[in-house]
Motif scaffolding. Structure first.
Motif, PDB file in Angstrom:
ATOM      1  N   LEU A   1      19.026  20.786 -23.410  1.00  0.00           N
ATOM      2  CA  LEU A   1      19.878  19.717 -22.903  1.00  0.00           C
ATOM      3  C   LEU A   1      21.192  19.657 -23.678  1.00  0.00           C
ATOM      4  CD1 LEU A   1      17.148  16.958 -22.505  1.00  0.00           C
ATOM      5  CD2 LEU A   1      18.281  18.210 -20.653  1.00  0.00           C
TER       6      LEU A   1
ATOM      7  N   PHE B   1      23.084  14.070 -24.765  1.00  0.00           N
ATOM      8  CA  PHE B   1      22.539  13.587 -23.495  1.00  0.00           C
ATOM      9  C   PHE B   1      21.348  12.671 -23.731  1.00  0.00           C
ATOM     10  CE2 PHE B   1      19.332  13.869 -20.156  1.00  0.00           C
ATOM     11  CZ  PHE B   1      20.060  13.406 -19.068  1.00  0.00           C
TER      12      PHE B   1
ATOM     13  N   LEU C   1      12.993  14.549 -26.760  1.00  0.00           N
ATOM     14  CA  LEU C   1      14.452  14.426 -26.780  1.00  0.00           C
ATOM     15  C   LEU C   1      14.911  13.570 -27.949  1.00  0.00           C
ATOM     16  CD1 LEU C   1      17.279  14.764 -25.576  1.00  0.00           C
ATOM     17  CD2 LEU C   1      16.731  12.912 -23.982  1.00  0.00           C
TER      18      LEU C   1
ATOM     19  N   PHE D   1      13.400  19.575 -18.209  1.00  0.00           N
ATOM     20  CA  PHE D   1      14.700  19.730 -18.858  1.00  0.00           C
ATOM     21  C   PHE D   1      15.578  20.730 -18.087  1.00  0.00           C
ATOM     22  CE2 PHE D   1      12.905  18.431 -23.285  1.00  0.00           C
ATOM     23  CZ  PHE D   1      13.039  17.099 -22.946  1.00  0.00           C
TER      24      PHE D   1
ATOM     25  N   THR E   1      16.911  18.976 -15.127  1.00  0.00           N
ATOM     26  CA  THR E   1      17.958  18.052 -15.555  1.00  0.00           C
ATOM     27  C   THR E   1      19.277  18.786 -15.774  1.00  0.00           C
ATOM     28  OG1 THR E   1      16.306  16.620 -16.626  1.00  0.00           O
ATOM     29  CG2 THR E   1      18.604  16.352 -17.304  1.00  0.00           C
ATOM     30  N   VAL E   2      19.202  19.932 -16.433  1.00  0.00           N
ATOM     31  CA  VAL E   2      20.412  20.727 -16.668  1.00  0.00           C
ATOM     32  C   VAL E   2      21.045  21.149 -15.338  1.00  0.00           C
ATOM     33  CG1 VAL E   2      21.277  22.918 -17.577  1.00  0.00           C
ATOM     34  CG2 VAL E   2      19.735  21.513 -18.957  1.00  0.00           C
TER      35      VAL E   2
ATOM     36  N   TYR F   1      18.537  10.151 -21.247  1.00  0.00           N
ATOM     37  CA  TYR F   1      18.132   9.591 -19.961  1.00  0.00           C
ATOM     38  C   TYR F   1      18.418   8.098 -19.947  1.00  0.00           C
ATOM     39  CZ  TYR F   1      15.730  14.001 -19.046  1.00  0.00           C
ATOM     40  OH  TYR F   1      15.451  15.336 -18.841  1.00  0.00           O
TER      41      TYR F   1
END
Length: 326
Positions: free
Chosen positions: A188, A192, A178, A139, A142-143, A194
């Motif tokens: 996140l 958001f 998530l 995560f 990703t951020v 994926y």
């Protein structure tokens, strides 16, 4: 069979598992290391710094029928005990994906079981912690990509997560957390999601019985050997604790109408976890149909594929290449 022994055989990468996770390239596969286009530090933890490597799409690629190919985040395998984001073995797969227009981002994550000798019912807390910190690191990566999307050429709505073995467990668990709005996922940005998940022999850990998603998970590609004894293909349950492999994940997705492809490699074990290069065509078909064209195509296939090396073949090939039995 007592759960302690099942978990031990399904999760811990003993010597044979290490051989499978570090298999040698197939015939005709380019073996030279691929140099990343850029490397960035994405997180500072108490115990270490975490980095990610970016491999950009090959020149002249990046679109498929006018649709932009995704950024694919990759998490390496190694049983949460070992592994490296830039292990030379992965180069051939990175190269093939970038040749087909994907941007690949290979990330570090903390190894929560480093130094462990076994994982049984008495160590389920240790396993859960290892998964959770790997997900936390995913995560954070990703951020970082979202915060730097413009400079890196990344579409924030077109990020796919993928992983091998322990990495596959991590990406499946990440999408599960998530879509259940867990505390882990709070890092996140709101809203958001994926674009997709690709799991090479993964599973999901649950302490609340059967898998339940509060919101629909991302389109998911599951590749798993039906004889896998390291990461269970089916499930391991003990009261409300469950470790659910690809077969059971697909069953839950089918029941609730979620979007998935499952490729069941009959007669194969955990070697499917390290066969990303050999299964690239399946991955690209999933990306093009389910992610780019949003076809919601469901595939449930049992496959006998001679291009997937057997466990014995991997061990022998590695011995010939390195002159040892590591």
């Amino acid at each position: 069979m007592h759960m302690r022994h099942i978990i031990l055989s399904s999760i811990v990468p003993a010597a044979a598992a290490v051989l499978l996770l570090a298999s040698v390239p197939a015939s005709g596969q380019e073996t030279s290391p691929l140099v990343p286009d850029a490397t960035y530090k994405f997180a500072q933890r108490d115990t270490c710094e975490l980095f990610l490597d970016v491999y950009n799409p090959a020149s002249g690629t990046g679109e498929e029928d006018g649709l932009r190919m995704p950024t694919v985040i990759f998490m390496f395998g190694g049983g949460f005990m070992s592994g490296e984001r830039d292990a030379p073995y992965y180069s051939s797969w990175f190269r093939e994906m970038t040749r087909n227009g994907c941007r690949v981002v290979s990330i570090d994550y903390r190894l929560g079981l480093k130094g462990a000798t076994k994982v049984g019912i008495g160590q389920v807390n240790d396993l859960e912690n290892a998964i959770n910190i790997a997900v936390e690191d995913l995560f954070s990566a990703t951020v970082f990509l979202l915060d730097n999307a413009e400079s890196l050429g990344i579409d924030p709505d077109n990020i796919v997560i993928s992983g091998s073995s322990a990495g596959a467990i991590s990406v499946l668990q990440a999408d599960y957390e998530l879509n259940n709005s867990s505390v882990l996922a709070s890092e996140l940005p709101a809203g958001f999601r994926y674009a997709g998940v690709m799991s090479f022999a993964g599973a999901i850990l649950s302490r609340s019985g059967l898998l339940e998603y509060a919101t629909e998970p991302a389109p998911t590609l599951l590749l798993h050997g039906t004889e896998d004894r390291l990461v269970t293909y089916k499930q391991i349950k003990f009261f409300n604790i469950g470790f659910f492999g690809s077969d059971r994940i697909a069953s839950r997705f089918a029941r609730f109408g979620y979007e998935y492809n499952i490729l069941r490699f009959t007669g194969h074990g955990h070697e499917v976890a390290s066969s990303m290069y050999e299964t690239t065509d399946y991955q690209l078909a999933f990306i093009r149909e389910n992610i780019l064209r949003k076809s919601r195509r469901i595939i449930d296939a049992t496959i006998s594929d001679p291009d997937i090396p057997s466990g014995d073949g991997i061990s022998q090939s590695r011995k010939e290449l390195y002159g040892d039995n590591r």
